[in-house]
Scaffold this motif. Structure first.
Motif, PDB file in Angstrom:
ATOM      1  N   GLY A 168      39.093  57.870  49.519  1.00 42.88           N
ATOM      2  CA  GLY A 168      38.135  56.828  49.146  1.00 42.88           C
ATOM      3  C   GLY A 168      38.733  55.703  48.225  1.00 42.88           C
ATOM      4  O   GLY A 168      38.068  54.909  47.498  1.00 42.88           O
ATOM      5  N   GLY A 169      40.101  55.312  48.249  1.00 46.32           N
ATOM      6  CA  GLY A 169      40.732  54.498  47.668  1.00 46.32           C
ATOM      7  C   GLY A 169      40.867  54.801  46.224  1.00 46.32           C
ATOM      8  O   GLY A 169      40.989  55.869  45.930  1.00 46.32           O
ATOM      9  N   LEU A 170      40.766  53.592  45.517  1.00 47.52           N
ATOM     10  CA  LEU A 170      40.904  53.509  43.944  1.00 47.52           C
ATOM     11  C   LEU A 170      39.468  53.774  43.428  1.00 47.52           C
ATOM     12  O   LEU A 170      38.643  53.349  43.938  1.00 47.52           O
ATOM     13  CB  LEU A 170      41.698  52.390  43.470  1.00 47.52           C
ATOM     14  CG  LEU A 170      43.030  51.941  44.239  1.00 47.52           C
ATOM     15  CD1 LEU A 170      43.413  50.558  43.876  1.00 47.52           C
ATOM     16  CD2 LEU A 170      44.098  53.051  43.714  1.00 47.52           C
ATOM     17  N   GLU A 171      39.598  54.544  42.056  1.00 47.44           N
ATOM     18  CA  GLU A 171      38.608  54.542  41.091  1.00 47.44           C
ATOM     19  C   GLU A 171      37.985  53.054  40.709  1.00 47.44           C
ATOM     20  O   GLU A 171      38.669  52.352  39.958  1.00 47.44           O
ATOM     21  CB  GLU A 171      38.962  55.560  40.046  1.00 47.44           C
ATOM     22  CG  GLU A 171      37.826  55.560  39.044  1.00 47.44           C
ATOM     23  CD  GLU A 171      36.445  56.190  39.363  1.00 47.44           C
ATOM     24  OE1 GLU A 171      35.538  55.192  39.221  1.00 47.44           O
ATOM     25  OE2 GLU A 171      36.576  57.250  40.069  1.00 47.44           O
ATOM     26  N   PRO A 172      36.811  52.706  41.033  1.00 51.06           N
ATOM     27  CA  PRO A 172      36.084  51.456  40.952  1.00 51.06           C
ATOM     28  C   PRO A 172      35.958  51.026  39.437  1.00 51.06           C
ATOM     29  O   PRO A 172      36.046  50.111  39.048  1.00 51.06           O
ATOM     30  CB  PRO A 172      34.944  51.290  41.832  1.00 51.06           C
ATOM     31  CG  PRO A 172      34.609  52.800  42.342  1.00 51.06           C
ATOM     32  CD  PRO A 172      36.031  53.644  42.241  1.00 51.06           C
ATOM     33  N   VAL A 173      35.492  52.197  38.779  1.00 57.08           N
ATOM     34  CA  VAL A 173      35.179  52.007  37.361  1.00 57.08           C
ATOM     35  C   VAL A 173      36.552  51.663  36.357  1.00 57.08           C
ATOM     36  O   VAL A 173      36.301  50.785  35.458  1.00 57.08           O
ATOM     37  CB  VAL A 173      34.669  53.295  36.808  1.00 57.08           C
ATOM     38  CG1 VAL A 173      34.362  53.047  35.392  1.00 57.08           C
ATOM     39  CG2 VAL A 173      33.272  53.165  37.243  1.00 57.08           C
ATOM     40  N   PHE A 174      37.613  52.207  37.093  1.00 57.60           N
ATOM     41  CA  PHE A 174      38.849  51.667  36.254  1.00 57.60           C
ATOM     42  C   PHE A 174      39.295  50.211  36.398  1.00 57.60           C
ATOM     43  O   PHE A 174      39.880  49.787  35.292  1.00 57.60           O
ATOM     44  CB  PHE A 174      40.051  52.402  36.856  1.00 57.60           C
ATOM     45  CG  PHE A 174      40.318  53.878  36.623  1.00 57.60           C
ATOM     46  CD1 PHE A 174      39.178  54.329  35.863  1.00 57.60           C
ATOM     47  CD2 PHE A 174      41.645  54.595  36.567  1.00 57.60           C
ATOM     48  CE1 PHE A 174      39.526  55.955  35.415  1.00 57.60           C
ATOM     49  CE2 PHE A 174      41.723  55.907  36.465  1.00 57.60           C
ATOM     50  CZ  PHE A 174      40.425  56.649  35.731  1.00 57.60           C
ATOM     51  N   PHE A 175      38.772  49.488  37.139  1.00 60.11           N
ATOM     52  CA  PHE A 175      38.942  48.056  37.238  1.00 60.11           C
ATOM     53  C   PHE A 175      40.484  47.776  37.429  1.00 60.11           C
ATOM     54  O   PHE A 175      40.782  46.984  38.508  1.00 60.11           O
ATOM     55  CB  PHE A 175      38.390  47.232  35.898  1.00 60.11           C
ATOM     56  CG  PHE A 175      38.365  45.830  36.164  1.00 60.11           C
ATOM     57  CD1 PHE A 175      37.651  44.944  36.823  1.00 60.11           C
ATOM     58  CD2 PHE A 175      39.607  45.008  35.651  1.00 60.11           C
ATOM     59  CE1 PHE A 175      37.441  43.737  37.029  1.00 60.11           C
ATOM     60  CE2 PHE A 175      39.769  43.659  35.688  1.00 60.11           C
ATOM     61  CZ  PHE A 175      38.646  42.998  36.319  1.00 60.11           C
ATOM     62  N   ALA A 176      41.076  48.179  36.673  1.00 61.21           N
ATOM     63  CA  ALA A 176      42.999  48.017  36.641  1.00 61.21           C
ATOM     64  C   ALA A 176      43.139  48.927  35.476  1.00 61.21           C
ATOM     65  O   ALA A 176      42.607  49.181  34.571  1.00 61.21           O
ATOM     66  CB  ALA A 176      43.168  46.685  36.375  1.00 61.21           C
ATOM     67  N   HIS A 177      44.551  49.256  35.672  1.00 57.49           N
ATOM     68  CA  HIS A 177      45.358  50.248  34.718  1.00 57.49           C
ATOM     69  C   HIS A 177      45.076  51.778  34.848  1.00 57.49           C
ATOM     70  O   HIS A 177      43.876  52.288  35.027  1.00 57.49           O
ATOM     71  CB  HIS A 177      44.960  49.951  33.417  1.00 57.49           C
ATOM     72  CG  HIS A 177      45.909  50.079  32.392  1.00 57.49           C
ATOM     73  ND1 HIS A 177      47.261  50.108  32.657  1.00 57.49           N
ATOM     74  CD2 HIS A 177      46.030  50.938  31.264  1.00 57.49           C
ATOM     75  CE1 HIS A 177      48.197  50.537  31.752  1.00 57.49           C
ATOM     76  NE2 HIS A 177      47.414  51.043  30.736  1.00 57.49           N
ATOM     77  N   MET A 178      45.992  52.436  35.415  1.00 59.54           N
ATOM     78  CA  MET A 178      46.140  53.839  35.463  1.00 59.54           C
ATOM     79  C   MET A 178      45.431  54.319  36.881  1.00 59.54           C
ATOM     80  O   MET A 178      45.440  55.494  37.099  1.00 59.54           O
ATOM     81  CB  MET A 178      45.625  54.560  34.472  1.00 59.54           C
ATOM     82  CG  MET A 178      46.471  54.629  33.063  1.00 59.54           C
ATOM     83  SD  MET A 178      45.998  55.869  32.011  1.00 59.54           S
ATOM     84  CE  MET A 178      46.910  55.584  30.605  1.00 59.54           C
ATOM     85  N   GLU A 179      44.844  53.356  37.631  1.00 59.69           N
ATOM     86  CA  GLU A 179      44.446  53.525  38.927  1.00 59.69           C
ATOM     87  C   GLU A 179      45.350  54.228  39.945  1.00 59.69           C
ATOM     88  O   GLU A 179      44.851  55.336  40.365  1.00 59.69           O
ATOM     89  CB  GLU A 179      43.927  52.130  39.582  1.00 59.69           C
ATOM     90  CG  GLU A 179      44.760  51.321  40.098  1.00 59.69           C
ATOM     91  CD  GLU A 179      45.355  50.592  38.961  1.00 59.69           C
ATOM     92  OE1 GLU A 179      46.608  50.177  39.163  1.00 59.69           O
ATOM     93  OE2 GLU A 179      44.909  50.385  37.870  1.00 59.69           O
ATOM     94  N   GLU A 180      46.616  53.944  39.812  1.00 59.32           N
ATOM     95  CA  GLU A 180      47.589  54.559  40.976  1.00 59.32           C
ATOM     96  C   GLU A 180      47.995  55.970  40.580  1.00 59.32           C
ATOM     97  O   GLU A 180      48.087  56.900  41.205  1.00 59.32           O
ATOM     98  CB  GLU A 180      48.633  53.779  41.054  1.00 59.32           C
ATOM     99  CG  GLU A 180      49.622  53.692  39.916  1.00 59.32           C
ATOM    100  CD  GLU A 180      49.329  52.591  38.786  1.00 59.32           C
ATOM    101  OE1 GLU A 180      48.273  52.585  38.193  1.00 59.32           O
ATOM    102  OE2 GLU A 180      50.331  51.828  38.452  1.00 59.32           O
ATOM    103  N   ILE A 181      47.709  56.202  39.208  1.00 59.28           N
ATOM    104  CA  ILE A 181      48.177  57.390  38.400  1.00 59.28           C
ATOM    105  C   ILE A 181      46.825  58.385  39.074  1.00 59.28           C
ATOM    106  O   ILE A 181      47.024  59.477  39.684  1.00 59.28           O
ATOM    107  CB  ILE A 181      48.209  57.672  37.046  1.00 59.28           C
ATOM    108  CG1 ILE A 181      49.365  56.736  36.615  1.00 59.28           C
ATOM    109  CG2 ILE A 181      48.461  58.971  36.766  1.00 59.28           C
ATOM    110  CD1 ILE A 181      49.427  56.415  35.048  1.00 59.28           C
TER     111      ILE A 181
END
Length: 358
Positions: free
Chosen positions: A199-212
């Motif tokens: 499902g791709g990246l965590e949307p709530v993160f917005f940015a930062h640490m999403e790739e981790i």
């Protein structure tokens, strides 16, 4: 009789997707290297409703680039989620590439070949050096990725070549390809199948640490994440949020807690989460006493928002039926990086005991 059918470009099944928001200067500076050295990959610009003329400039100056227009400034996470949904499954691999990255000849093909040779590898990153370190021959590792991402037992991220703010110079000491905990979102090759399965990246993160978070979920799901030291790119870094910005502090502490809560094995979460909360408050008090009140307030808000969303995070945690212990995941330091760095004075990756690295 020899076939007259032309050979396919080496990376014709790769979509290089650059997320943009008001980044005309970076696009003009770095798109030429991407177009020149991507071995037949298709280059996309995913625009987060920029208010400058960056899209018009790309359309005029780089007509080979395909344009995706997102409905608003969706941030890094949802910006990529919506853009890659439009790119679709036509391509076997995606590359998430920051607009402030200069790629070099041979940056992409060896990574693709690595994934082609091992179907369990879901993501990979190249070596990341700082773009601006001309005085050191541009050989200093860059903060956001360096020679591959690692985590300690508490979920604190670091890299081969970068512990906290200490950056090493690249002397070829980290050229070997190897499994890692996380690949940088500044330049990440990811298998399309794996991206959509999770499902791709965590949307709530917005940015930062999403790739981790993505790479941790990939490992929990049975995939591998690798670093390839035979490829190099140069990253400017800090163009969106400088480390001194309280918004960056907020994202760091909020997303750090959510990252640990979502992905940690239940037997370890019972002590990892309380320890993280305690260390966060130590950091908050230290910032308060140093008169960094905006950063202090950012940490307080980060914790408040994390607990306010606790039902959401519980649901996201339940969506992962398997969570590996830290010793079962690649790229984990079986100890505390905080203690190693500040208590023992271990400033380089090679200072960490090899027998504590998975």
């Amino acid at each position: 009789m020899a076939s007259s059918t032309p050979a396919a470009a080496p990376c014709a099944d790769v979509a290089v997707v650059i997320l943009n928001w008001n980044g005309r200067a970076f696009l003009r500076q770095f798109l030429p290297s991407v177009l020149a050295f991507s071995d037949g990959a298709t280059v996309f610009l995913a625009d987060n409703a920029s208010t400058d003329d960056s899209v018009a400039a790309v359309e005029q100056e780089f007509p080979a680039v395909r344009i995706i227009r997102n409905a608003g400034n969706l941030g890094f996470c949802e910006g990529y989620n919506q853009a890659l949904a439009q790119v679709g499954a036509e391509f076997r691999y995606y590359v998430l590439l920051n607009s402030d990255v200069e790629v070099t000849a041979g940056w992409l093909r060896p990574q693709r070949e690595l994934l082609e040779g091992n179907p369990r590898i879901a993501a990979c990153q190249p070596k990341i050096r700082q773009y601006s370190t001309v005085a050191t021959g541009r050989r200093q590792f860059e903060y956001a990725g360096a020679a591959g991402g690692y985590l300690d037992q508490l979920g604190y991220p670091f890299c081969r070549g970068r512990l906290f703010d200490t950056l090493e110079t690249d002397h070829g000491q980290y050229d070997d390809p190897r499994p890692i905990a996380w690949a940088t979102g500044a330049c990440m090759l990811v298998r399309t199948e794996a991206w959509h399965a999770l499902g791709g990246l965590e949307p709530v993160f917005f940015a930062h640490m999403e790739e981790i978070d993505l790479c941790w979920r990939l490992q929990n799901a049975g995939w591998q994440v690798w670093y390839h030291g035979g490829c190099t790119v140069f990253h400017v870094g800090g163009g969106t949020l400088h480390k001194s910005n309280p918004r960056k502090t907020y994202l760091n502490f909020h997303n750090g807690l959510a990252l640990v809560y979502k992905n940690t094995h239940s037997a370890e979460l019972a002590w990892v989460l309380p320890t993280r909360l305690l260390l966060d408050w130590v950091a908050a008090v230290r910032l308060f006493l140093q008169n960094h009140r905006a950063d202090y307030r950012a940490i307080v808000k980060a914790h408040a928002d994390f607990f306010f969303r606790r039902s959401y995070w519980r649901q996201r945690r339940r969506e992962q039926p398997t969570k590996l212990r830290s010793a079962e995941r690649a790229g984990v330091y079986q100890g505390s990086l905080v203690w190693a760095y500040f208590g023992r004075g271990q400033r380089k990756f090679t200072d960490l005991p090899a027998n504590k690295l998975t």
